[in-house]
Write a protein that holds these residues in place. Structure first.
Motif, PDB file in Angstrom:
ATOM      1  N   LEU A  47     -41.954 -22.753-122.046  1.00 20.99           N
ATOM      2  CA  LEU A  47     -40.571 -22.540-122.462  1.00 20.99           C
ATOM      3  C   LEU A  47     -40.564 -21.552-123.620  1.00 20.99           C
ATOM      4  O   LEU A  47     -41.314 -21.696-124.579  1.00 20.99           O
ATOM      5  CB  LEU A  47     -39.932 -23.849-122.912  1.00 20.99           C
ATOM      6  CG  LEU A  47     -38.551 -23.722-123.553  1.00 20.99           C
ATOM      7  CD1 LEU A  47     -37.513 -23.302-122.519  1.00 20.99           C
ATOM      8  CD2 LEU A  47     -38.148 -25.037-124.233  1.00 20.99           C
ATOM      9  N   VAL A  48     -39.686 -20.557-123.535  1.00 20.69           N
ATOM     10  CA  VAL A  48     -39.509 -19.615-124.636  1.00 20.69           C
ATOM     11  C   VAL A  48     -38.344 -20.070-125.499  1.00 20.69           C
ATOM     12  O   VAL A  48     -38.483 -20.256-126.707  1.00 20.69           O
ATOM     13  CB  VAL A  48     -39.246 -18.190-124.106  1.00 20.69           C
ATOM     14  CG1 VAL A  48     -38.998 -17.231-125.261  1.00 20.69           C
ATOM     15  CG2 VAL A  48     -40.409 -17.724-123.247  1.00 20.69           C
ATOM     16  N   ALA A  49     -37.200 -20.244-124.875  1.00 22.49           N
ATOM     17  CA  ALA A  49     -36.010 -20.664-125.605  1.00 22.49           C
ATOM     18  C   ALA A  49     -34.978 -21.173-124.610  1.00 22.49           C
ATOM     19  O   ALA A  49     -34.914 -20.686-123.483  1.00 22.49           O
ATOM     20  CB  ALA A  49     -35.425 -19.515-126.413  1.00 22.49           C
ATOM     21  N   SER A  50     -34.187 -22.127-125.043  1.00 18.85           N
ATOM     22  CA  SER A  50     -33.156 -22.662-124.169  1.00 18.85           C
ATOM     23  C   SER A  50     -31.971 -23.162-124.968  1.00 18.85           C
ATOM     24  O   SER A  50     -32.080 -23.449-126.169  1.00 18.85           O
ATOM     25  CB  SER A  50     -33.713 -23.799-123.306  1.00 18.85           C
ATOM     26  OG  SER A  50     -34.019 -24.921-124.116  1.00 18.85           O
ATOM     27  N   LEU A  51     -30.841 -23.231-124.284  1.00 16.09           N
ATOM     28  CA  LEU A  51     -29.643 -23.873-124.802  1.00 16.09           C
ATOM     29  C   LEU A  51     -29.392 -25.098-123.950  1.00 16.09           C
ATOM     30  O   LEU A  51     -29.335 -25.001-122.721  1.00 16.09           O
ATOM     31  CB  LEU A  51     -28.437 -22.924-124.720  1.00 16.09           C
ATOM     32  CG  LEU A  51     -28.375 -21.780-125.728  1.00 16.09           C
ATOM     33  CD1 LEU A  51     -27.193 -20.874-125.403  1.00 16.09           C
ATOM     34  CD2 LEU A  51     -28.240 -22.330-127.137  1.00 16.09           C
ATOM     35  N   ASP A  52     -29.212 -26.229-124.580  1.00 15.91           N
ATOM     36  CA  ASP A  52     -29.080 -27.493-123.861  1.00 15.91           C
ATOM     37  C   ASP A  52     -27.921 -28.256-124.476  1.00 15.91           C
ATOM     38  O   ASP A  52     -27.879 -28.435-125.700  1.00 15.91           O
ATOM     39  CB  ASP A  52     -30.385 -28.280-123.978  1.00 15.91           C
ATOM     40  CG  ASP A  52     -30.453 -29.467-123.036  1.00 15.91           C
ATOM     41  OD1 ASP A  52     -29.451 -30.222-122.956  1.00 15.91           O
ATOM     42  OD2 ASP A  52     -31.497 -29.666-122.411  1.00 15.91           O
ATOM     43  N   ASP A  61     -42.810 -22.463-130.594  1.00 14.24           N
ATOM     44  CA  ASP A  61     -43.208 -22.195-131.983  1.00 14.24           C
ATOM     45  C   ASP A  61     -43.586 -20.732-132.179  1.00 14.24           C
ATOM     46  O   ASP A  61     -43.341 -20.161-133.242  1.00 14.24           O
ATOM     47  CB  ASP A  61     -44.395 -23.090-132.362  1.00 14.24           C
ATOM     48  CG  ASP A  61     -43.994 -24.544-132.535  1.00 14.24           C
ATOM     49  OD1 ASP A  61     -44.891 -25.411-132.480  1.00 14.24           O
ATOM     50  OD2 ASP A  61     -42.788 -24.821-132.715  1.00 14.24           O
ATOM     51  N   SER A  62     -44.164 -20.137-131.157  1.00 15.36           N
ATOM     52  CA  SER A  62     -44.658 -18.769-131.274  1.00 15.36           C
ATOM     53  C   SER A  62     -43.546 -17.727-131.393  1.00 15.36           C
ATOM     54  O   SER A  62     -43.807 -16.584-131.779  1.00 15.36           O
ATOM     55  CB  SER A  62     -45.538 -18.422-130.076  1.00 15.36           C
ATOM     56  OG  SER A  62     -44.806 -18.540-128.876  1.00 15.36           O
ATOM     57  N   LYS A  64     -40.336 -18.592-132.857  1.00 22.97           N
ATOM     58  CA  LYS A  64     -39.377 -18.957-133.900  1.00 22.97           C
ATOM     59  C   LYS A  64     -39.338 -17.888-134.987  1.00 22.97           C
ATOM     60  O   LYS A  64     -40.374 -17.414-135.447  1.00 22.97           O
ATOM     61  CB  LYS A  64     -39.742 -20.317-134.498  1.00 22.97           C
ATOM     62  CG  LYS A  64     -39.452 -21.492-133.574  1.00 22.97           C
ATOM     63  CD  LYS A  64     -39.847 -22.810-134.211  1.00 22.97           C
ATOM     64  CE  LYS A  64     -39.549 -23.980-133.271  1.00 22.97           C
ATOM     65  NZ  LYS A  64     -39.981 -25.275-133.829  1.00 22.97           N
ATOM     66  N   GLY A  65     -38.125 -17.532-135.380  1.00 24.88           N
ATOM     67  CA  GLY A  65     -37.955 -16.506-136.395  1.00 24.88           C
ATOM     68  C   GLY A  65     -37.911 -15.098-135.824  1.00 24.88           C
ATOM     69  O   GLY A  65     -37.548 -14.152-136.527  1.00 24.88           O
ATOM     70  N   ARG A  66     -38.291 -14.937-134.568  1.00 24.03           N
ATOM     71  CA  ARG A  66     -38.276 -13.611-133.935  1.00 24.03           C
ATOM     72  C   ARG A  66     -37.280 -13.536-132.775  1.00 24.03           C
ATOM     73  O   ARG A  66     -36.677 -12.489-132.550  1.00 24.03           O
ATOM     74  CB  ARG A  66     -39.676 -13.246-133.414  1.00 24.03           C
ATOM     75  CG  ARG A  66     -40.738 -13.199-134.488  1.00 24.03           C
ATOM     76  CD  ARG A  66     -42.044 -12.639-133.933  1.00 24.03           C
ATOM     77  NE  ARG A  66     -42.624 -13.495-132.909  1.00 24.03           N
ATOM     78  CZ  ARG A  66     -42.908 -13.094-131.664  1.00 24.03           C
ATOM     79  NH1 ARG A  66     -42.667 -11.853-131.284  1.00 24.03           N
ATOM     80  NH2 ARG A  66     -43.456 -13.941-130.801  1.00 24.03           N
ATOM     81  N   PHE A  67     -37.127 -14.614-132.038  1.00 20.25           N
ATOM     82  CA  PHE A  67     -36.241 -14.646-130.880  1.00 20.25           C
ATOM     83  C   PHE A  67     -35.025 -15.511-131.185  1.00 20.25           C
ATOM     84  O   PHE A  67     -35.126 -16.513-131.905  1.00 20.25           O
ATOM     85  CB  PHE A  67     -36.947 -15.240-129.664  1.00 20.25           C
ATOM     86  CG  PHE A  67     -38.061 -14.420-129.084  1.00 20.25           C
ATOM     87  CD1 PHE A  67     -38.582 -13.318-129.751  1.00 20.25           C
ATOM     88  CD2 PHE A  67     -38.604 -14.769-127.862  1.00 20.25           C
ATOM     89  CE1 PHE A  67     -39.621 -12.586-129.213  1.00 20.25           C
ATOM     90  CE2 PHE A  67     -39.642 -14.041-127.299  1.00 20.25           C
ATOM     91  CZ  PHE A  67     -40.150 -12.962-127.989  1.00 20.25           C
ATOM     92  N   THR A  68     -33.888 -15.106-130.623  1.00 24.94           N
ATOM     93  CA  THR A  68     -32.699 -15.939-130.689  1.00 24.94           C
ATOM     94  C   THR A  68     -32.123 -16.078-129.294  1.00 24.94           C
ATOM     95  O   THR A  68     -32.319 -15.193-128.445  1.00 24.94           O
ATOM     96  CB  THR A  68     -31.630 -15.344-131.620  1.00 24.94           C
ATOM     97  OG1 THR A  68     -31.240 -14.052-131.125  1.00 24.94           O
ATOM     98  CG2 THR A  68     -32.136 -15.220-133.047  1.00 24.94           C
TER      99      THR A  68
END
Length: 122
Positions: A47-52, A61-62, A64-68
């Motif tokens: 998982l990279v990022a998700s909206l739930d 974790d890798s 965080k702070g770089r991707f939104t």
């Protein structure tokens, strides 16, 4: 049945930015969660990022702070903004969603996109 349309991706240099967009289409569905996974050669999908709707935003974790990850202007769309990309971000990025097919069907289903390649050169 939900369909996903993915856009974005490409080849960039380390430190550059890219935007991935995923739009869900269909009729009568309700999105529970939507986000991006990635799979690099020889590695497991993560998982990279998700909206739930149950627990908000989730990030690896890798990244965080770089991707939104945000909701897009269009309905049932999510936008993954990737900044300060690193070579280790190179992977096929796949959009996925968990959804309810209709208000009468309480059983959630999953749908996965075909993926888009992101290549980051050092």
């Amino acid at each position: 049945q939900v369909q996903l349309a993915e856009s974005g991706g490409g080849s960039v240099q380390a430190g550059d930015s890219l935007t991935l967009t995923c739009a869900a289409s269909g009729s009568g569905f309700k999105i529970i969660a939507m986000g991006w996974y990635r799979q690099a050669p020889g590695k497991q999908r993560e998982l990279v990022a998700s909206l739930d709707i149950r627990d908000g935003r989730n990030f690896a974790d890798s990244v965080k702070g770089r991707f939104t990850i945000t909701r897009g202007d269009a309905e049932d769309t999510v936008v993954l903004q990737m900044n300060n990309l690193k070579p280790e971000d190179t992977a096929v990025y796949v959009c996925a969603t968990e959804y309810l097919p209709s208000v009468d069907n309480p059983s959630p289903k999953e749908y996965w996109g075909k993926g888009t390649l992101v290549t980051v050169s050092s």
